[in-house]
Design a protein around this motif. Structure first.
Motif, short mmCIF file in Angstrom:
data_model
loop_
_atom_site.label_atom_id
_atom_site.label_comp_id
_atom_site.label_asym_id
_atom_site.label_seq_id
_atom_site.Cartn_x
_atom_site.Cartn_y
_atom_site.Cartn_z
N VAL A 1 0.83 -1.20 0.00
CA VAL A 1 0.00 0.00 0.00
C VAL A 1 0.87 1.26 0.00
CG1 VAL A 1 -0.31 0.30 2.52
CG2 VAL A 1 -2.12 0.99 0.94
N ILE A 2 2.01 1.22 0.69
CA ILE A 2 2.88 2.40 0.70
C ILE A 2 3.57 2.57 -0.65
CG2 ILE A 2 5.01 3.34 1.71
CD1 ILE A 2 3.94 2.31 4.42
N GLN A 3 3.92 1.47 -1.30
CA GLN A 3 4.46 1.57 -2.66
C GLN A 3 3.41 2.13 -3.61
OE1 GLN A 3 7.52 1.65 -2.19
NE2 GLN A 3 8.35 0.00 -3.46
N GLY A 4 2.16 1.78 -3.37
CA GLY A 4 1.08 2.36 -4.17
C GLY A 4 0.96 3.86 -3.96
N MET A 5 1.14 4.31 -2.73
CA MET A 5 1.12 5.75 -2.43
C MET A 5 2.30 6.46 -3.09
SD MET A 5 0.10 5.60 1.62
CE MET A 5 0.47 7.34 1.88
N ARG A 6 3.43 5.79 -3.16
CA ARG A 6 4.59 6.37 -3.84
C ARG A 6 4.28 6.53 -5.33
NH1 ARG A 6 9.24 6.10 -1.44
NH2 ARG A 6 8.67 4.17 -0.40
N ALA A 7 3.65 5.51 -5.91
CA ALA A 7 3.37 5.52 -7.35
C ALA A 7 2.32 6.57 -7.72
CB ALA A 7 2.91 4.13 -7.80
N ASP A 8 1.32 6.77 -6.86
CA ASP A 8 0.25 7.71 -7.24
C ASP A 8 0.54 9.16 -6.79
OD1 ASP A 8 -0.49 7.99 -4.52
OD2 ASP A 8 -2.12 6.53 -4.67
N GLY A 9 1.69 9.38 -6.15
CA GLY A 9 2.09 10.73 -5.79
C GLY A 9 1.60 11.22 -4.44
N SER A 10 0.77 10.42 -3.75
CA SER A 10 0.23 10.88 -2.47
C SER A 10 1.29 10.93 -1.39
CB SER A 10 -0.95 10.00 -2.03
OG SER A 10 -0.57 8.64 -1.97
N LEU A 11 2.27 10.04 -1.43
CA LEU A 11 3.35 10.07 -0.45
C LEU A 11 4.15 11.36 -0.59
CD1 LEU A 11 5.59 7.06 0.57
CD2 LEU A 11 6.54 9.34 0.34
N ALA A 12 4.50 11.71 -1.82
CA ALA A 12 5.25 12.94 -2.06
C ALA A 12 4.46 14.18 -1.64
CB ALA A 12 5.62 13.04 -3.54
N ARG A 13 3.14 14.16 -1.81
CA ARG A 13 2.32 15.31 -1.42
C ARG A 13 2.35 15.52 0.09
NH1 ARG A 13 -1.00 13.47 -5.65
NH2 ARG A 13 -2.31 12.24 -4.25
N ILE A 14 2.32 14.43 0.84
CA ILE A 14 2.40 14.55 2.30
C ILE A 14 3.74 15.14 2.71
CG2 ILE A 14 2.51 13.23 4.45
CD1 ILE A 14 0.48 11.27 3.19
N LEU A 15 4.83 14.67 2.11
CA LEU A 15 6.15 15.17 2.47
C LEU A 15 6.29 16.65 2.15
CD1 LEU A 15 8.50 12.23 1.32
CD2 LEU A 15 7.25 12.52 3.47
#
Length: 240
Positions: free
Chosen positions: A218-232
């Motif tokens: 699920v975290i790799q999915g967040m990395r792929a869809d850009g949501s992880l980067a948006r949080i950072l």
């Protein structure tokens, strides 16, 4: 009561056991607010992952050194935000990297305007957080003139007062603590890089491998869809 009804009661029971997350207090990844629940860039990533997994999480906030120790001995817990270093490799399960970080020497421009290096002729008095990666790295390099603190805010204050000549920590942590202390970022001088390493979501050794795989995916999915980067980006994260 029929078997089908029993299964439905289990599946839809509101009393689903929460996953315990041990969060070591290392801003800006894990932040203890004056009021309310813990926050920080790593905490928000895990909260979003838990929402997507539909898994409740229970966050236990504590000093980073204690979180590392407890994760090794408690059953089925997650851990934020350790660095995967050789001395920790066998202690934990390493589920997935969350973000990249540079561990550096920083100085105050009023005392040391030029970027610092470790091979200075005169020994530097360096502030480090107890049991942090920077602490371990400097010890391995044979550096003995270390000033040990329990919070990075202490290093910010001591650097501004000239009580230490250098501050060794993750660059984003240095920047956050500097602002928390009410000091200007422009006063910081970024020096030598000690290491570039990712911060992880880790877990206790007995954490179920199937569950670990779900968190990884699920975290790799967040990395792929850009949501992880948006949080950072909300925390003014600077990649190495």
């Amino acid at each position: 009561m029929s078997l089908l009804l029993c299964l439905l009661l289990v599946l839809f029971s509101p009393f689903v056991q929460a996953v315990t997350l041990l969060a070591g207090e290392v801003p800006p990844y894990v932040i203890r607010p004056q009021q309310g629940a813990p926050t920080g860039m790593a905490v928000e990533v895990i909260e979003e992952a838990a929402r997507r997994l539909r898994e409740p999480i229970q966050i236990e906030l504590m000093p980073f050194a204690r979180a590392i120790q407890e994760a090794q001995h408690r059953s089925r817990v997650l851990l934020l935000p350790p660095v995967r270093s050789p001395d920790r490799e066998a202690m934990l399960q390493w589920i997935v990297p969350l973000l990249d970080e540079a561990f550096v020497l920083a100085s105050d421009q009023h005392y040391h305007p030029a970027p610092l290096r470790l091979d200075e002729k005169s020994p530097l008095k360096i502030g480090v957080l107890r049991h942090s990666l920077s602490h371990n790295l400097l010890q391995e390099l044979g550096v003995t003139s270390l000033e040990i603190v329990t919070t990075e805010r202490n290093n910010a204050d001591k650097l501004a007062l000239g009580r230490i000549q250098a501050w060794a920590a993750a660059w984003n942590t240095i920047r956050y603590a500097q602002q928390e202390a009410g000091l200007r970022l422009s006063e910081l001088v970024k020096g030598a890089t000690l290491a570039k390493m990712p911060l992880y979501l880790a877990a206790s050794p007995d954490f179920p491998s199937q569950e670990a795989r779900r968190w990884h995916d699920v975290i790799q999915g967040m990395r792929a869809d850009g949501s992880l980067a948006r949080i950072l980006r909300q925390y003014d994260y600077q990649a190495p």
